[in-house]
Design a protein around this motif. Structure first.
Motif: not given
Ligand code: FES
Lengths: 147, 318
Positions: A90, A86-87, A118, B313-318, A108-110
């Motif tokens: 971003l 994630r870091r 999804k 942490d910020p998370d804009s990834f959904e 990027v997707r979870w």
């Protein structure tokens, strides 16, 4: 875009972690959900395995979009792998944007193993967004002499 | 300047005689007015080759990497940016802090030779320090300027001219640290749209000749084997074309993200004048914005932003 022929379809490279997102993609298949056949999946042990170089290289070699998909933060099979992912991404998302790559091209997707729907929805949406942008010309090229 | 030069020679001699350092890294006067390249002093008797002037720009930290394999301690003179470079190498485990002796030199800022050339021409140039500035003499005449008028851009933006974490600091006055917005240029670029930004960088990076000077001079680029030197796997071809150059710079700046100490050496070393600091500053800015205020190189035990995480942490990834 007039130069693009009407049945052009984007090529998306998807890095999916083995434990969640790959299983999620599998579930989408088992559930017979339909989504555009634009994604080529590369299975990686964990989203943390995805080196920024892989992503940039994919663009260089002709991808129109790149998707990195992993377990939801907190659910990584290796506990913390995706927190690092994630870091890293971003930051790289912003750097790519700064270099002039359209944000829709790198996402990027979870996606968990239970989220087949999804997965299908993410691929559909990404395909639509990239379809609107047209083929990627940025970063494309490099030497292919040793392949 | 002369006082500092004398002081440096004296201290280097003394420290080597006392056995606190087996060799010393500093700067000496080069062949041209605009050069004060690094020098390694091997004997106390050579100490008077050392010099301190407004061209001691080269960051000496990187040389310590090669010196690690030598017996004994290496003494080194450090400006603000060099000191942070040493911290970088120590933090990355490349340099053993016990094998170096750091002598700090408060830095007034260094001169950009190009700015001097613009004012008085090139060739026979003499620069004299006055009470309140500099007097430049060259083929195009004589000019009186302040140091800031001819200082390197990176020095004008320097936030830490005072060296940190030294074993001793020589007496002197550093320039006032820059307190404005270090990211003004980055913000300007961010205002543009994707295609404009792409064109901007495409134009700049198409000049890159991939000499790797920026990597070689960078204290954060301290891998023993660099991916760009490998042919198996072949991470990137050597051919210089826009695509390869873009990939090279993207990877390099991701690699030094959160570790770059903002010494600006990449941009100075670049023979093609590519504004690399605008990439470094972008990454630097984002690291602070995303993961909390951070400046690399101030502490040899710092936590690296990309080597750690926070579940929130910020998370804009959904
Ligand atoms: S295993 Fe899925 S993100 Fe780490």
């Amino acid at each position: 875009m007039s130069s693009v022929n009407a049945d052009w379809k984007p090529l998306i490279v998807g890095f999916c972690c083995n434990w969640c997102s790959y299983a999620g993609a599998d579930l989408a298949g088992i559930g017979r959900m339909s989504y555009p056949a634009t994604i080529r999946i590369i299975r990686v042990p964990c989203s943390g395995r995805v080196n920024p170089h892989f992503v940039i290289r994919a663009f260089q070699k002709g991808a129109d979009g790149v998707l990195v998909a992993g377990c939801h933060p907190g659910d990584c099979h290796y506990s913390t792998g995706n927190f690092y992912t994630r870091r890293r991404y971003l930051l790289m998302q912003r750097l790519l944007e700064y270099m002039g790559i359209e944000p829709a091209r790198f996402q990027v997707r979870w996606i968990s193993a239970a989220e087949g729907a999804k997965f299908a929805q993410v691929v559909t949406q990404m395909t639509e967004e990239i379809q609107a942008l047209g083929p990627n010309k940025k970063l494309r090229g490099g030497c292919t002499c040793n392949e | 300047m002369q006082r500092m030069t004398d002081n440096m020679r004296k201290r280097a001699g003394e420290l080597m005689a006392e056995g606190k350092a087996d060799r010393f890294l500093g700067w000496e006067k080069g062949s041209f007015w605009w050069q004060s390249p690094p020098v390694e002093i091997k004997e106390a008797s050579e100490a008077d080759r050392l010099i301190w002037d407004l061209f001691c720009t080269a960051n000496l930290a990187k040389y310590l990497q090669q010196m690690q394999s030598l017996e004994g301690k290496t003494g080194v003179f450090v400006k603000g940016c060099d000191a942070r470079g040493v911290n970088r190498l120590v933090r990355d485990g490349v340099v053993d802090r016990d094998k170096v002796y750091l002598v700090g030199v408060p830095c007034p800022g260094m001169i950009d030779p190009d700015k001097v050339r613009k004012l008085v021409g090139d060739g026979d140039v003499t620069i004299t320090q006055l009470e309140d500035g500099l007097s430049l003499k060259g083929p195009l005449g004589e000019r009186k300027v302040t140091l800031d008028e001819v200082a390197l851009d990176k020095c004008l933006l320097c936030r830490h001219p005072e060296p940190v974490g030294c074993d001793e600091v020589l007496e002197g006055t550093a320039r006032a640290p820059f307190t404005g917005d270090p990211y003004a240029e980055v913000r300007e670029l961010e205002e543009l749209d994707s295609d404009e930004r792409y064109d901007y960088w495409a134009e700049e990076l198409s000049r890159c000749i991939r000499c790797y000077a920026c990597r070689n001079v960078c204290p954060a680029c301290n891998c023993i084997k660099c991916v760009f030197d490998m042919d198996r796997p072949n991470w990137l071809d050597g051919a210089t074309n826009l695509s390869n150059n873009q990939v090279y710079q993207l990877i390099r700046f991701m690699h030094v993200a959160g570790r770059c100490i903002d010494c600006g050496e990449c941009e100075r070393a670049c023979p093609m004048g590519i504004p690399l600091r605008k990439l470094a500053a972008k990454v630097d800015k984002d690291v602070s914005e995303l993961f909390g205020p951070f400046e690399a190189g101030l502490d040899p035990e710092e936590k690296l932003p990309l080597g750690t995480f926070d579940p929130n942490d910020p998370d804009s990834f959904e």
